[in-house]
Design a protein around this motif. Structure first.
Motif, PDB file in Angstrom:
ATOM      1  N   LEU A  15      76.514  44.564  76.388  1.00 56.37           N
ATOM      2  CA  LEU A  15      75.377  44.691  75.482  1.00 56.37           C
ATOM      3  C   LEU A  15      75.817  45.128  74.095  1.00 56.37           C
ATOM      4  CD1 LEU A  15      72.523  46.322  77.583  1.00 56.37           C
ATOM      5  CD2 LEU A  15      73.034  43.906  77.206  1.00 56.37           C
ATOM      6  N   LEU A  16      75.109  44.613  73.087  1.00 56.30           N
ATOM      7  CA  LEU A  16      75.321  44.975  71.696  1.00 56.30           C
ATOM      8  C   LEU A  16      73.972  45.297  71.066  1.00 56.30           C
ATOM      9  CD1 LEU A  16      77.708  42.048  70.617  1.00 56.30           C
ATOM     10  CD2 LEU A  16      78.388  44.339  71.363  1.00 56.30           C
ATOM     11  N   VAL A  17      73.983  46.206  70.090  1.00 54.98           N
ATOM     12  CA  VAL A  17      72.765  46.556  69.358  1.00 54.98           C
ATOM     13  C   VAL A  17      73.060  46.496  67.867  1.00 54.98           C
ATOM     14  CG1 VAL A  17      71.146  48.420  68.795  1.00 54.98           C
ATOM     15  CG2 VAL A  17      71.760  47.969  71.183  1.00 54.98           C
ATOM     16  N   GLY A  18      72.144  45.897  67.116  1.00 56.73           N
ATOM     17  CA  GLY A  18      72.268  45.845  65.667  1.00 56.73           C
ATOM     18  C   GLY A  18      71.049  46.431  64.993  1.00 56.73           C
ATOM     19  N   ASN A  19      71.265  47.188  63.925  1.00 60.23           N
ATOM     20  CA  ASN A  19      70.201  47.778  63.132  1.00 60.23           C
ATOM     21  C   ASN A  19      70.232  47.239  61.713  1.00 60.23           C
ATOM     22  OD1 ASN A  19      69.145  49.588  65.056  1.00 60.23           O
ATOM     23  ND2 ASN A  19      70.668  51.147  64.559  1.00 60.23           N
ATOM     24  N   ALA A  20      69.065  47.131  61.113  1.00 58.58           N
ATOM     25  CA  ALA A  20      68.956  46.848  59.685  1.00 58.58           C
ATOM     26  C   ALA A  20      67.767  47.628  59.151  1.00 58.58           C
ATOM     27  CB  ALA A  20      68.766  45.364  59.417  1.00 58.58           C
ATOM     28  N   SER A  21      67.927  48.217  57.967  1.00 62.36           N
ATOM     29  CA  SER A  21      66.891  49.055  57.389  1.00 62.36           C
ATOM     30  C   SER A  21      66.754  48.778  55.898  1.00 62.36           C
ATOM     31  CB  SER A  21      67.220  50.549  57.586  1.00 62.36           C
ATOM     32  OG  SER A  21      67.416  50.866  58.941  1.00 62.36           O
ATOM     33  N   ASP A  22      65.573  49.100  55.372  1.00 64.84           N
ATOM     34  CA  ASP A  22      65.310  49.044  53.932  1.00 64.84           C
ATOM     35  C   ASP A  22      64.746  50.400  53.545  1.00 64.84           C
ATOM     36  OD1 ASP A  22      63.970  48.751  51.423  1.00 64.84           O
ATOM     37  OD2 ASP A  22      63.924  46.581  51.702  1.00 64.84           O
ATOM     38  N   ALA A  23      65.508  51.165  52.768  1.00 70.20           N
ATOM     39  CA  ALA A  23      65.117  52.539  52.448  1.00 70.20           C
ATOM     40  C   ALA A  23      63.829  52.584  51.637  1.00 70.20           C
ATOM     41  CB  ALA A  23      66.246  53.236  51.690  1.00 70.20           C
ATOM     42  N   LEU A  24      63.641  51.655  50.689  1.00 69.63           N
ATOM     43  CA  LEU A  24      62.422  51.641  49.887  1.00 69.63           C
ATOM     44  C   LEU A  24      61.214  51.252  50.731  1.00 69.63           C
ATOM     45  CD1 LEU A  24      63.686  50.072  46.529  1.00 69.63           C
ATOM     46  CD2 LEU A  24      63.233  52.480  47.043  1.00 69.63           C
ATOM     47  N   PHE A 135      70.913  41.234  63.465  1.00 69.50           N
ATOM     48  CA  PHE A 135      71.722  40.350  64.315  1.00 69.50           C
ATOM     49  C   PHE A 135      73.184  40.355  63.866  1.00 69.50           C
ATOM     50  CE2 PHE A 135      73.646  36.168  64.937  1.00 69.50           C
ATOM     51  CZ  PHE A 135      73.513  36.006  66.305  1.00 69.50           C
ATOM     52  N   GLU A 136      73.408  40.259  62.575  1.00 72.11           N
ATOM     53  CA  GLU A 136      74.774  40.218  62.052  1.00 72.11           C
ATOM     54  C   GLU A 136      75.496  41.548  62.259  1.00 72.11           C
ATOM     55  OE1 GLU A 136      76.110  37.523  61.122  1.00 72.11           O
ATOM     56  OE2 GLU A 136      74.406  36.207  60.724  1.00 72.11           O
ATOM     57  N   ALA A 137      74.735  42.637  62.382  1.00 75.38           N
ATOM     58  CA  ALA A 137      75.336  43.973  62.510  1.00 75.38           C
ATOM     59  C   ALA A 137      75.567  44.387  63.950  1.00 75.38           C
ATOM     60  CB  ALA A 137      74.440  45.006  61.825  1.00 75.38           C
ATOM     61  N   ALA A 138      75.251  43.536  64.907  1.00 75.34           N
ATOM     62  CA  ALA A 138      75.296  43.926  66.318  1.00 75.34           C
ATOM     63  C   ALA A 138      76.682  44.402  66.737  1.00 75.34           C
ATOM     64  CB  ALA A 138      74.854  42.759  67.192  1.00 75.34           C
ATOM     65  N   SER A 139      76.706  45.530  67.451  1.00 77.18           N
ATOM     66  CA  SER A 139      77.951  46.177  67.841  1.00 77.18           C
ATOM     67  C   SER A 139      77.699  46.997  69.100  1.00 77.18           C
ATOM     68  CB  SER A 139      78.442  47.077  66.709  1.00 77.18           C
ATOM     69  OG  SER A 139      79.495  47.929  67.121  1.00 77.18           O
ATOM     70  N   ASP A 140      78.766  47.465  69.722  1.00 78.08           N
ATOM     71  CA  ASP A 140      78.584  48.362  70.863  1.00 78.08           C
ATOM     72  C   ASP A 140      78.383  49.808  70.431  1.00 78.08           C
ATOM     73  OD1 ASP A 140      81.136  48.991  70.038  1.00 78.08           O
ATOM     74  OD2 ASP A 140      82.083  48.679  71.987  1.00 78.08           O
ATOM     75  N   ASP A 141      78.445  50.066  69.115  1.00 79.09           N
ATOM     76  CA  ASP A 141      78.187  51.399  68.574  1.00 79.09           C
ATOM     77  C   ASP A 141      77.155  51.259  67.467  1.00 79.09           C
ATOM     78  OD1 ASP A 141      78.394  54.111  68.436  1.00 79.09           O
ATOM     79  OD2 ASP A 141      80.309  54.151  67.380  1.00 79.09           O
ATOM     80  N   PHE A 142      76.194  52.153  67.422  1.00 75.27           N
ATOM     81  CA  PHE A 142      75.124  52.044  66.432  1.00 75.27           C
ATOM     82  C   PHE A 142      74.517  53.421  66.196  1.00 75.27           C
ATOM     83  CE2 PHE A 142      73.385  51.388  70.623  1.00 75.27           C
ATOM     84  CZ  PHE A 142      72.171  52.062  70.625  1.00 75.27           C
ATOM     85  N   ALA A 143      73.836  53.558  65.063  1.00 75.70           N
ATOM     86  CA  ALA A 143      73.294  54.847  64.648  1.00 75.70           C
ATOM     87  C   ALA A 143      71.921  55.098  65.260  1.00 75.70           C
ATOM     88  CB  ALA A 143      73.207  54.910  63.127  1.00 75.70           C
ATOM     89  N   LEU A 144      71.622  56.356  65.522  1.00 75.62           N
ATOM     90  CA  LEU A 144      70.321  56.795  66.004  1.00 75.62           C
ATOM     91  C   LEU A 144      69.550  57.477  64.881  1.00 75.62           C
ATOM     92  CD1 LEU A 144      71.265  58.303  69.490  1.00 75.62           C
ATOM     93  CD2 LEU A 144      70.737  55.926  68.885  1.00 75.62           C
ATOM     94  N   GLY A 145      68.295  57.780  65.156  1.00 79.29           N
ATOM     95  CA  GLY A 145      67.480  58.486  64.178  1.00 79.29           C
ATOM     96  C   GLY A 145      66.808  57.537  63.218  1.00 79.29           C
ATOM     97  N   SER A 146      67.003  57.756  61.925  1.00 77.74           N
ATOM     98  CA  SER A 146      66.292  57.012  60.882  1.00 77.74           C
ATOM     99  C   SER A 146      67.012  55.710  60.544  1.00 77.74           C
ATOM    100  CB  SER A 146      66.144  57.900  59.648  1.00 77.74           C
ATOM    101  OG  SER A 146      65.511  59.117  59.981  1.00 77.74           O
TER     102      SER A 146
END
Length: 343
Positions: A15-24, A135-146
């Motif tokens: 399994l892999l998980v990817g996150n993407a965020s927009d701070a604004l 999708f492009e950021a998917a990895s076996d390590d990812f950040a939690l929280g915000s």
């Protein structure tokens, strides 16, 4: 059972998980992927879900496997994050083949974060791009929280977030949970110090302050979130039960059918109820996907299925608390974080 090496859903091999965020925007998207298509199902217990392609996951529907699962902020707009993931999968030649057509199957669910202090004045829906970036950021390590789908999440009293946790069972089966926690209810007891999920904490993973010793809890439904959202809406009356949702994925390497995945998703909802008070309200969209990589055969499926469901619920409770514990402060936040709130 013990947490896996990362204490993340990606402890489930493949399994892999990817996150993407927009701070604004104060929002984001999260995707769960695997090297091979996943067997999956879903169970909804909230009264106001927002979903895409979840009907495919019913045990009586003909689709056997899906290519990814998406959790996103953005309310109805956030469902377009699934389209970004579909674009990424298609570019890699992945999907359900039907003659010359290739159709990636990507169910998803959204939470409401449109009144959280972020800039929502877009001209073009940003969530398709966020889905592709996740999708492009998917990895076996990812950040939690915000991060990801938890970027703009809020609980009743504190900032919410993205959480994850895992267990490896004595049988060798791995179970994990991934959640974007944005509930109507509180994740902490009055005073904001103790987590409702504290009895299930392992190795101080969300602060180690232990359970609340008070009794008679759960009767106070105060909500800083609703007060802040009403202020942001310039005094317009907002229904107290709107603008919420806890959306989650539980996953395992155990070889499960769609019907068995649905049973695991149902059992995992106990994890929301143990970590959030109240849960499954009419205006919550509480939903749990369950997915299997089908990599590990079960020696005694009937008995082991009960253990997997129990582990999934425990992981989900812990993941919800870890989401709030890991949230970090940002400009224009409506609510304090657990880490910086006076306790």
């Amino acid at each position: 059972m013990k947490p896996g090496p990362k204490n993340l859903i990606t402890d489930v091999p493949g399994l892999l998980v990817g996150n993407a965020s927009d701070a604004l925007l104060k929002s984001g998207s999260t995707v769960l992927l695997a090297a091979e298509p996943l067997t999956a199902s879903v169970h909804v217990m909230g009264g106001a879900p927002g979903t895409r392609e979840t009907d495919l996951l019913a045990p009586d529907k003909s689709v056997a496997k899906i290519d990814a699962l998406v959790l996103s902020g953005g309310s109805a707009f956030g469902l377009d994050a699934c389209s970004g993931v579909v674009d990424g999968l298609r570019a890699e030649g992945r999907g359900f083949a039907l003659g010359p057509a290739l159709i990636p199957l990507v169910p998803g669910a959204i939470l409401f974060d449109l009144l959280n202090g972020g800039d929502k004045g877009w001209d073009d829906n940003p969530y398709r791009a966020l889905g592709r970036a996740a999708f492009e950021a998917a990895s076996d390590d990812f950040a939690l929280g915000s991060h990801g789908a938890g970027t703009g999440a809020l609980t009743a009293m504190l900032k919410g977030g993205l959480g994850s946790a895992s267990f490896v069972l004595e049988s060798g089966v791995t179970v994990g949970a991934l959640v974007a926690a944005n509930p109507m209810g509180s994740v902490t007891t009055p005073g904001d110090r103790h987590f409702w999920a504290a009895p299930f904490e392992v190795d101080g993973e969300f602060g180690g302050v232990g359970p609340d010793s008070a009794v008679g809890l759960g009767r106070n439904l105060e909500s800083r979130k609703m007060q802040s959202m009403r202020a942001l809406a310039a005094g317009e009356e907002l229904p107290a039960e709107r603008g919420n949702t806890t959306i989650a994925i539980v996953a395992t390497d155990a070889d499960l059918s769609k019907a068995e995945c649905q049973r695991i998703a149902t059992a995992a909802h106990d994890g929301i109820g143990r970590a959030t008070v109240p849960a499954h309200a009419p205006g919550d969209g509480d939903l749990v996907f369950a997915a299997s990589t089908n990599a590990r055969q079960l020696a005694n499926p009937e008995a082991e299925l009960a253990h997997i469901g129990h582990a999934a619920a425990l992981c989900l409770s812990r993941a919800i608390a870890r989401a709030v514990y890991s949230a970090t402060p940002e400009d224009t936040d409506l609510l304090p974080c657990w880490s910086n709130h006076p306790i």
